[in-house]
Design a protein around this motif. Structure first.
Motif, PDB file in Angstrom:
ATOM      1  N   ASP A   3       0.243  -1.334   0.008  1.00 46.78           N
ATOM      2  CA  ASP A   3      -0.297   0.036  -0.634  1.00 46.78           C
ATOM      3  C   ASP A   3       0.868   1.225   0.178  1.00 46.78           C
ATOM      4  OD1 ASP A   3      -2.391  -1.348   0.061  1.00 46.78           O
ATOM      5  OD2 ASP A   3      -2.153  -1.744   1.877  1.00 46.78           O
ATOM      6  N   VAL A   4       2.300   1.354   1.264  1.00 46.71           N
ATOM      7  CA  VAL A   4       3.006   2.088   1.377  1.00 46.71           C
ATOM      8  C   VAL A   4       3.747   2.742  -0.116  1.00 46.71           C
ATOM      9  CG1 VAL A   4       5.249   2.731   1.920  1.00 46.71           C
ATOM     10  CG2 VAL A   4       2.791   1.994   3.665  1.00 46.71           C
ATOM     11  N   ALA A   5       3.617   1.755  -1.101  1.00 47.82           N
ATOM     12  CA  ALA A   5       4.616   2.150  -2.562  1.00 47.82           C
ATOM     13  C   ALA A   5       3.186   2.823  -3.552  1.00 47.82           C
ATOM     14  CB  ALA A   5       5.159   0.456  -3.175  1.00 47.82           C
ATOM     15  N   VAL A   6       2.188   2.057  -3.686  1.00 46.13           N
ATOM     16  CA  VAL A   6       1.267   2.387  -4.435  1.00 46.13           C
ATOM     17  C   VAL A   6       1.074   4.167  -3.803  1.00 46.13           C
ATOM     18  CG1 VAL A   6      -1.164   2.261  -5.249  1.00 46.13           C
ATOM     19  CG2 VAL A   6      -0.174   0.371  -4.700  1.00 46.13           C
ATOM     20  N   TYR A   7       1.186   4.387  -2.419  1.00 43.56           N
ATOM     21  CA  TYR A   7       0.827   5.936  -2.271  1.00 43.56           C
ATOM     22  C   TYR A   7       1.847   6.375  -2.834  1.00 43.56           C
ATOM     23  CZ  TYR A   7       0.342   9.209   1.525  1.00 43.56           C
ATOM     24  OH  TYR A   7       0.323  10.484   1.765  1.00 43.56           O
ATOM     25  N   HIS A 181      -4.794   6.893   2.060  1.00 44.86           N
ATOM     26  CA  HIS A 181      -4.274   6.885   3.800  1.00 44.86           C
ATOM     27  C   HIS A 181      -4.799   6.157   4.787  1.00 44.86           C
ATOM     28  CE1 HIS A 181      -4.952   8.100   7.968  1.00 44.86           C
ATOM     29  NE2 HIS A 181      -3.703   8.787   8.048  1.00 44.86           N
ATOM     30  N   SER A 182      -5.755   5.594   4.582  1.00 50.94           N
ATOM     31  CA  SER A 182      -7.253   4.811   4.854  1.00 50.94           C
ATOM     32  C   SER A 182      -6.694   3.250   4.339  1.00 50.94           C
ATOM     33  CB  SER A 182      -8.993   5.242   3.734  1.00 50.94           C
ATOM     34  OG  SER A 182      -9.612   3.461   4.496  1.00 50.94           O
ATOM     35  N   LEU A 183      -5.761   3.222   3.526  1.00 53.71           N
ATOM     36  CA  LEU A 183      -5.441   1.806   2.969  1.00 53.71           C
ATOM     37  C   LEU A 183      -4.422   1.690   3.824  1.00 53.71           C
ATOM     38  CD1 LEU A 183      -5.793   2.045  -1.289  1.00 53.71           C
ATOM     39  CD2 LEU A 183      -6.985   1.031   0.445  1.00 53.71           C
ATOM     40  N   PHE A 184      -3.608   2.691   3.929  1.00 53.59           N
ATOM     41  CA  PHE A 184      -2.086   2.197   4.620  1.00 53.59           C
ATOM     42  C   PHE A 184      -2.788   2.147   6.812  1.00 53.59           C
ATOM     43  CE2 PHE A 184       0.206   4.239   8.128  1.00 53.59           C
ATOM     44  CZ  PHE A 184       1.422   3.999   7.988  1.00 53.59           C
ATOM     45  N   THR A 185      -3.522   2.540   6.831  1.00 55.07           N
ATOM     46  CA  THR A 185      -3.513   2.329   8.121  1.00 55.07           C
ATOM     47  C   THR A 185      -4.748   1.382   8.438  1.00 55.07           C
ATOM     48  OG1 THR A 185      -4.251   4.859   8.540  1.00 55.07           O
ATOM     49  CG2 THR A 185      -5.388   3.727  10.346  1.00 55.07           C
TER      50      THR A 185
END
Length: 897
Positions: A3-7, A181-185
């Motif tokens: 997820d962070v990579a997508v972000y 951010h939602s996906l990260f959390t």
């Protein structure tokens, strides 16, 4: 892709310029659009202060104010227009082009609500700003109108469309950021971002908090945020990733965490990656952590593996069962043959020792008798007799070593202080080893008591010390060490004969020639020796090994050729307090008596020699060649005071059973066993049965006399203690005619002068005077103690009783004692030692010493100087009265008997 990579990809792909600054206004990141509009590279600006990277001149204050408002209010702030010069490279050189920007500053908050980062979104509004300025000033209007594709309204409309497009893009990007951010959390895997070499937490998602517990970690270094992982290797892994810039991937990594501060640490297994976050110049900004909790999977795999392993082991066991059966059968047969061989050797050794001791008894008894019959003058004959007696003693020691090797010697184990025993042997060892051997004794603090036969331990120490002296060729250092030892289960696995537990260790080390591996393998074999012929029997270490094993201990040899030898002996720990050394009764006086003794011995020569010794001591002696004949004598009605019987007897009636049946007829009968080999008749588990008295063969005349006198004294004292019309010793009845041949002629008795024969000075009796003494009675035999108390109280005295010397000293410490009345044979310290200590405590104390050994205590050199009255056992009320009459007058202020 995480997820962070997508972000991060969306952040980089945005057409709008974005830059991230820290609360200290340091640039920590930006996207490509920002680099394009500012004509810079990441290496130029990331890690630098924003005003260092972009000097603002007079407009810097406006930008700082906006940043300050965001940090203070934690809310978004905007700047409509701000001029900033951008450096551009042209063929003519680097030129500054003034551009106009519109900026929005958005705070990024951490879990505590503090500003962690500031996101700056900038829009280039230079064209619109210049157009508005031109229209407002009226300059160049014609040219602008001519150049414009339409009227001014059209231009403004185009600019508005561009602004709206930018706005829609920004709104889309904000939505994407919110979604990321939602996906990260909410990502199912745990994620955290660490910065700097101290690994400070910048970000962490919900899964990370679920793993570690809801604790405050943002802004803290990992060693402070998660202190329980110290020492588990994770800090070192993070340092290695930070320094090497190489990612680390962990699989099934074990981690102990405390998610609940009130609970003990829990075990987790994790799959994770430590990915370094690099700057444009290749430096490391921090570490990106992403992983999954695989604890349940790991436990399931371990359980499956265990079942698989068990199944494979079972299959192997079943497969190899037939192959092993033959080997096990052969091994069992070999073990059985070895056990039978050892049993045969043990029986042979015991039998040889028994017959050997009987021969030594005959020789020793006759030499002893001859020695006493010689006139005092003929020195040569006496010297030869002494030499022959010395040979008998050496033979006795060899027989004792044979029995020790066979683990057949009767032991009398008790709690012993090894340190006290070693200190007591110091003079003996120095005399035995000579001046050229330096003796060092090392005794550990807090040394435990051990359970062992102290006399046998002394033999072991002396044996090992003499072996060490010979190995050092008479010169070197001998070290004796005593300490506590714990032989654990692992040691017991490597030494199957050892039982794990607590032991007291005796170490004997020398600086001698040492042993080779081949010699050490045979060191405990009987008759094996490396000494020259005639210099050793080869039984020393065999005796040590047998004694230690019979005592439930362990022995180990450590040696190296040319570097000396250490023998370590481990004897079981005792949780009882070590007993004080008892005065050796063998050093007491030698006396006879007039009682009747029945001697039971199957060897005619041994029997004849024993009978002659006893008759020479004044006893009336009966004899029998087996247990059945002896029982017939007992049941004939003849009064027998003591039964002296060999343990190993022919016939179906064994000696212990003879003693039991004899006491059914004569309850007061004293019993003394003798043997050169006890088998298991009176010894069980290597120890004498309770209440059993044994005199090992070969014995000397003095040893026999003292032992019999001691037993008869205590036996007759118990007879007096029994209530009845008369406590006097009954006269022996006439001997029946059929036993006349079994009775030896009564020799002239050796009479010992006692108090009853001494002239008595006139005294005032306590009962006549009506004033008694406070008497401390010290006696360990309960029956004798009770009867003596009754007799003392009947004489008008007040009595306090004690069972041993320690208890007596406590009573003496309370004061008020006039007379100490003590038995000589006490557990721990003897009555003589107690009397000396009591008189040192109170010189006015008067002392009466009772003994079953006969003779006078002042005959022994060790008791010289003791001012006491001697009262032989058995004594009665009248004897006690006379003893008190013989006491010296009490000092002024004390009662007088």
């Amino acid at each position: 892709m995480s997820d962070v990579a997508v972000y991060g990809s969306l952040f980089e792909a945005s057409p709008n310029p974005y830059v991230l600054v820290s609360p200290s206004l340091t640039i920590v990141g930006c996207n490509d659009a920002y680099l394009r509009v500012t004509a810079r590279t990441r290496a130029d600006i990331v890690g630098r202060g924003i005003f260092d990277a972009f000097p603002g001149g007079p407009n810097e204050a406006q930008l700082r104010s906006s940043f300050d408002r965001v940090l203070r209010t934690k809310e978004r702030d905007s700047i409509a227009v701000i001029p900033y010069a951008i450096a551009k490279t042209t063929p003519e050189g680097t030129l500054l082009e003034e551009r106009f920007w519109s900026a929005t500053h958005t705070p990024v908050l951490d879990a505590r609500g503090d500003v962690r980062l500031i996101l700056q979104h900038t829009v280039d509004v230079t064209e619109l700003h210049r157009l508005k300025q031109a229209v407002a000033s009226g300059e160049g209007t014609a040219e602008a109108l001519d150049a414009a594709p339409g009227p001014i309204e059209q231009i403004e409309s185009d600019l508005m469309r561009r602004a709206q497009a930018v706005q829609r893009t920004n709104l889309s990007l904000d939505a994407e950021l919110e979604r990321l951010h939602s996906l990260f959390t909410q990502a199912p895997g745990f994620i955290a971002v660490l910065s700097g070499p101290d690994h400070v937490f910048d970000l962490a998602n919900d899964a990370y908090y679920d793993l570690i517990g809801r604790r405050d970690i943002l802004g803290k270094p990992i060693h402070e945020a998660l202190p329980e992982i110290e020492g588990q290797g994770f800090h070192e892994l993070l340092d290695r990733v930070f320094e090497s810039r190489q990612a680390f991937v962990g699989r099934d990594m074990r981690l102990l965490l405390r998610p609940d501060p009130d609970s003990p640490p829990a075990e987790f297994f994790l799959d994770f990656v430590y990915q370094p976050v690099l700057r444009a110049d290749g430096g490391v900004l921090g570490i990106f952590v992403q992983g999954h909790d695989v604890t349940n999977r790991k436990r399931a795999q371990d359980e499956l593996l265990r079942y698989q392993t068990d199944l494979e082991a079972l299959v192997r066991e079943r497969t190899l069962a037939l192959e092993k059966s033959e080997a096990e059968r052969a091994q069992a047969e070999a073990a059985l043959r070895q056990a039978q061989r050892l049993e045969a050797i043990g029986k042979l050794t015991g039998g040889v020792a028994h017959d050997f001791n009987n021969l030594l008894q005959v020789i020793g008894s006759n030499l002893d008798l001859l020695h006493h019959d010689l006139p005092a003058d003929p020195a040569t004959t006496t010297r030869r007799l002494d030499s022959a007696m010395g040979a008998v003693q050496r033979g006795a020691r060899l027989a004792s070593q044979l029995l020790a090797f066979a683990r057949k010697q009767p032991l009398e184990p008790r709690p012993v202080s090894l340190g006290r025993l070693l200190r007591g042997m110091d003079d003996l060892l120095r005399r035995a080893l000579g001046d050229e051997v330096e003796v060092e004794t090392v005794i550990a603090g807090g040394l435990w008591s051990m359970l062992a036969d102290p006399s046998q331990v002394e033999n072991v120490i002396l044996n090992l010390a003499i072996n060490a002296r010979d190995a050092m060729d008479g010169s070197g250092r001998l070290t004796l060490e005593a300490g506590n030892a714990m032989l654990d289960d692992f040691y017991a696995l490597r030494h199957p004969e050892v039982t794990a537990g607590q032991y007291v260790m005796l170490g004997v080390s020398d600086t001698g020639c040492g042993m080779s591996a081949e010699v050490m393998e045979r060191a405990f074999e009987p008759f094996f020796t490396t000494k020259p012929e005639g210099k050793g029997t080869g039984m020393g270490l065999a005796m040590v090994h047998g004694f230690v094993k019979q005592s439930g201990g362990h022995v180990k040899i450590y040696s190296e050729v040319g570097h000396g030898t250490t023998v370590k002996i481990y004897l079981p720990r005792s949780h009882q307090v070590a007993e004080e050394p008892v005065t050796d009764p063998r050093t007491g006086p030698v006396a006879g008596g007039t009682e009747t003794i029945l001697v039971v011995e199957d060897d005619p020569q041994v029997r004849a020699a024993t009978v002659e010794i006893l008759t020479g001591l004044g006893y009336r002696v009966l004899q029998a060649g087996d247990a059945q004949s002896a029982l017939a004598v007992i049941r004939s009605g003849v009064l027998v005071d003591l039964l002296f019987t060999d343990v190993v007897m022919p016939g179906t009636l064994r000696s212990p059973e003879l003693a039991r049946r004899a006491r059914e007829t004569l309850p007061d009968l004293a019993v003394l066993f003798t043997s050169g080999y006890t088998e298991n008749a009176i010894v069980h588990g290597g120890r004498l049965d309770p209440g059993v008295h044994l005199l090992s063969k070969p014995y000397r005349r003095e040893d026999l006399a003292r032992k019999i006198r001691h037993l008869l004294g205590n036996q007759r004292q118990r007879r007096i203690a029994r209530p009845g019309p008369s406590a006097a010793t009954p006269m022996p009845p006439p001997i029946p005619p059929f036993l006349a041949s079994a009775v030896q002629p009564l020799g002239a008795p050796t009479m010992t002068k006692t108090l009853a024969q001494q002239p008595m000075a006139p005294r005032v009796l306590a009962e006549e005077a009506g004033t008694g003494c406070h008497v401390l009675l010290v006696e360990d035999d309960g029956i004798i103690q009770a009867s003596t108390m009754d007799m003392l109280e009947s004489l008008g005295h007040t009595v306090t009783a004690a069972a041993d010397a320690d208890e007596a000293m406590v009573e003496l410490g309370r004061g008020g004692i006039d007379v100490l009345f003590t038995d000589i044979g006490l557990p721990g310290r003897s009555g003589i030692e107690l009397a000396h200590e009591a008189l040192a405590h109170d010189p006015t104390l008067r002392v009466i010493v009772a003994s079953g050994y006969g003779g006078d205590i002042r005959d022994g050199g060790s008791e010289a100087g003791l001012d006491a009255v001697f009262l032989p056992k058995p004594y009665n009320r009248n004897g006690i009265r006379k003893a008190f009459q013989s006491l010296p007058q009490p000092p002024s202020g004390k009662n007088r008997p």
